[in-house]
Design an enzyme around this catalytic site. Sequence first.
Site, mmCIF file in Angstrom:
data_model
loop_
_atom_site.group_PDB
_atom_site.id
_atom_site.type_symbol
_atom_site.label_atom_id
_atom_site.label_comp_id
_atom_site.label_asym_id
_atom_site.label_seq_id
_atom_site.Cartn_x
_atom_site.Cartn_y
_atom_site.Cartn_z
ATOM 1 N N ARG A 169 63.336 54.303 9.960
ATOM 2 C CA ARG A 169 62.698 55.546 10.413
ATOM 3 C C ARG A 169 63.728 56.641 10.679
ATOM 4 N NH1 ARG A 169 57.586 52.993 13.917
ATOM 5 N NH2 ARG A 169 56.466 52.439 12.016
ATOM 6 N N HIS A 201 55.864 57.485 4.304
ATOM 7 C CA HIS A 201 56.446 56.138 4.319
ATOM 8 C C HIS A 201 57.137 55.807 5.646
ATOM 9 C CE1 HIS A 201 60.557 57.353 2.268
ATOM 10 N NE2 HIS A 201 60.201 58.217 3.152
ATOM 11 N N GLU A 202 57.315 54.502 5.855
ATOM 12 C CA GLU A 202 57.889 53.979 7.115
ATOM 13 C C GLU A 202 57.084 54.427 8.326
ATOM 14 O OE1 GLU A 202 59.805 51.841 6.309
ATOM 15 O OE2 GLU A 202 60.717 52.503 4.440
ATOM 16 N N GLY A 203 55.775 54.404 8.199
ATOM 17 C CA GLY A 203 54.917 54.811 9.310
ATOM 18 C C GLY A 203 54.509 56.258 9.171
#
Lengths: 622, 622
Positions: free
Chosen positions: B331, B475-477
């Site tokens: 993140r 992406h990544e949350g």
Amino acid sequence: MSLRPTVDFLLHDWLKVESLQSRDRFADHSRETFDAVLGTCERIAREKYAPFNRLVDTQEPHFDGEKVILPQATHDAYKAYAESGMLSAAQDYEVGGMQLPYTVEAAANAFFAMASVSIGSGMLTSGNANLLMVHGTDLQKQVFAANEFNGRFSGTMCLSEPQAGSSLSDVTTRATPDGEGFEADALGARYRLKGNKMWISSGEHELSENIIHLVLAKIPDANGQLVPGVKGISLFIVPKKLVDTHGQLTGERNDVALAGLNHKCGWRGTTNTLLNFGEGKYPVRGEAGGGLDGAGSGGGLDGTGSGAIGYLVGKPGEGLRCMFHMMNEARIGVGMAATMLGMAGYYASLDYAKNRPQGRPTGAGGKDASQPQVRIIEHADIKRMLLAQKAYSEGALALALYSARLVDEQHTGTAEDADVARLLLEVLTPIVKSFPSEWCLEANSLAIQIHGGYGYTRDFPVEQYWRDNRLNMIHEGTHGIQAMDLLGRKVLMENGRGLQLLAERMLATAAKAEANWGPEAAALRDALQQIGQATRQAWAGAEPAQALANAVPYLQAFGHTVIAWIWLDVAASLGKDNAPAAQGRQAACRYFFRYELPKIGAWLNVVSSRDPTCADLPEEAF
Amino acid sequence: MSLRPTVDFLLHDWLKVESLQSRDRFADHSRETFDAVLGTCERIAREKYAPFNRLVDTQEPHFDGEKVILPQATHDAYKAYAESGMLSAAQDYEVGGMQLPYTVEAAANAFFAMASVSIGSGMLTSGNANLLMVHGTDLQKQVFAANEFNGRFSGTMCLSEPQAGSSLSDVTTRATPDGEGFEADALGARYRLKGNKMWISSGEHELSENIIHLVLAKIPDANGQLVPGVKGISLFIVPKKLVDTHGQLTGERNDVALAGLNHKCGWRGTTNTLLNFGEGKYPVRGEAGGGLDGAGSGGGLDGTGSGAIGYLVGKPGEGLRCMFHMMNEARIGVGMAATMLGMAGYYASLDYAKNRPQGRPTGAGGKDASQPQVRIIEHADIKRMLLAQKAYSEGALALALYSARLVDEQHTGTAEDADVARLLLEVLTPIVKSFPSEWCLEANSLAIQIHGGYGYTRDFPVEQYWRDNRLNMIHEGTHGIQAMDLLGRKVLMENGRGLQLLAERMLATAAKAEANWGPEAAALRDALQQIGQATRQAWAGAEPAQALANAVPYLQAFGHTVIAWIWLDVAASLGKDNAPAAQGRQAACRYFFRYELPKIGAWLNVVSSRDPTCADLPEEAF
């Protein structure tokens, strides 16, 4: 999910367009004729446009050295559009038109913009022809406009040049009178043009028999110098292929050459070109084009180019005034395109959200993973992103149709009403163009977000809508240009009467909404007061450069206030209706007042204080 | 225009990273060693990345049926990156690392992200290996991590599945123990995996000798059922090609098959895949991979697939906990990527603005068209768009490096300092990821706008930055996930201590800034109070679903407050410096407080009132 009920609601329930029947010009029209037009356009858009929107994104126009090749789908769509009669929808019966109100025409064209903005409707062609109907000679109308209305010819507008994008005063395309003998050319005073035009949409293709360029150029003075500024600009008809006075091709090509295709981020289905005028690629004698005996100065065949043949429209030096007629239509058209991309993304993401299972509601005890997943439309944040899209896009559509209704009023209302409509349009046009360019782009970003990773792939349509939409803040006057136009000209003109008239309409809406929408009515009045105050403070004793330094934040605040007003007017018109569609509109109104309108304070702060942070920063500090 | 002076300022003048020398781990380091690392990365990025950024956008990865083909430039860049030693920069000397502070590592990687985010650095590979260094066995570290650090192998993280994107509890990839005989496999308890993984970056390519997938999967219970929820998730090493205990390829391929490449809107240089695990495309016996005698259940050669071989990492059921180690790094990495795209657009548009002549200043008497055009950087609105980009991007970079410094503190500070750093990171990570994802994307849009029509063409780099950057909110949350994490977990955890610690740091900055930045210090205190109040009101007696309904506006307001704080801290650190660079930073700080921070009121209103407009709207009303 169909656009049609929304359009019908806005046209009939809200704007009451059937009342236009009382005007002589529209006396033959009725709900039935309007429905027929909308139905036809809806069908053509569904059959000939929507299925090919991704295809035209993938198969970009390319130049084979002689011709620009477009997909067959674009040819089919062009043909279907021309056959629909929409190119001359607004024109008189006597020239083959439908005498359709512009409001209905704009609504009908919305279906094409939503289905495939980059295949495009005939906006440039009909705008071009409409301009000639106002400013052209009878023969120009007959030879050029009439053949654009019937689809034989298509049209462009050629303003920008590589060194002069937003700055039209720096146009250097040169138009030289084509010798004495041609002064009386029946198609108009004949000139030879030399120069380069950039960003010309549909500047070269094989969709139509001919392409009619409307070109801004400068006529040199007695010393052969170009007059600085916009005053020296004149307007010319420059056909790709020369025509005779009957509109037949003479067989000779005019010296308009494709110098390059622009490869764009989006809107790839539309050919966008750099054109060279009169550089000698297609040296032209031009005698057959209604000219005299070839004794004129323009008949050079030496290959260096004597210039492309152009016919003056209107008077020398009045080119920009004539062109503005077309530019205002084009700006409303851009706003409508941006709006319909927003609607397209809204519908696509609504459909996805109703069908995609993912995650679970957050209960008091967290999420219960033993339960099946829910569809994502059940999550609050997805609903927020859907409602934001609806509020931006339907709000912008309502504003566009409201403005189209003002165009009808300007053309068919009483003198007093027409004048009011004209002034309101002056003030609203920058918003009609800029609000959807910015916020329906944001809507498209939210549509991607709802799709998650899938939205970022080319397997779903939303990333293309977003790419396509990014153009709209740029063409037909950038955001910055719209902002300068609004704060620097439109709210000041005629002693601020346009702004005053708009304020009166807003206050009338607030009064009407008072009963059911008290807090929103109050918020609108407050916003209006803030706008008025910021306008005064921006200009109070200031140099123009200071007043206009924060014109864009002003434009943003103004746009949000206008859309809040539009939503409140729509909501007030619903009364106590609680059918699902009415609930949706009421919610969009509430959303706009609670989530969006409060943003204006931040924007107006810097306007009122004439914040110099940006303007004063020296270049080397960046 | 070079990034280096900005990085140097932030690292040395602002963050004082040389003070880390006092820590044992970093005792050998100095300004000279940091400079050497930054210089190497800057050079590789300039030579091997930047020149090919458009090329990798155009020549997307394609699958020839056997292999994924990438441009030669990507191979060259991969090789140069691996040779730089950056893959193991943060690791111990004894495993060949540099023991570099994470702060410097993050700064050095920024050069690659700016030069070509989609060629990519080794973030996933080193993240993967770093995870194994924490949670793996000695042999797993030796066989897998060590060979990732030296670039022989590359790494992925496999979380999402087609039916389970953000919802990891719905993972259905199944890991079955691979018979009794394999329990003692030296590489880890051996399982057979079956399932599909979606959105796997670098999931298939020929850049490295092998690809080490870290895969989340569920081990069925005694009845063969998968446990619902995230608790049943375990983590496995699944190499593309089987290896022996010395890290040598056994010659046998594991059953990990490319099911498809995702065709994305941007970030096209990075292969993104759908992978099938254990569906039988590459049936695997697996005896040679350190296994026993082939008597186990996994040796099927029937073509239906007995599953891909995977080695358990950590304990069963603790997969998500292990993976989170990597996700937090990821993140921060995403935030840094978004930030550097913002910086890239800023520099590109600054360069364009300094060189493009267009228009004239607005004087008291309007514009004087007889004067030559000025460069567009002389227009106030262009400066506004440049300063906004600078404020977003450099502010985000400062925050990312500040957060990286917290990582170093967490790893090498005193127990108390480390705990404070850990908690601050918990609260700040959603902002480090979300703020640049949203606002450096906006910065890229402004970079396009400054270029006008040229910015919308693929002849200039800015449209690609904008397309590349759109991924980062997903992406990544997603943004929504970050927002729920912040308001639903991070500001509440440990009785709100993380928020309290952050508030203390902000107040310390305000106190320090008081003398020269009085109004800004007051505005920061006020913003902090608004955040605190909104946090309390969101949760006061509310069900989680109500409290979290407006989590995204909360995230936006929180992010703007954090960046305002960072800018004030940077500005305060400048003292009375009035060199051009300092003037630029002071102006960015002023810009952020005047143009940006006031936006938080609108966002927090709906949080405090728990506005139900969106959440309550029934589906049929959309």
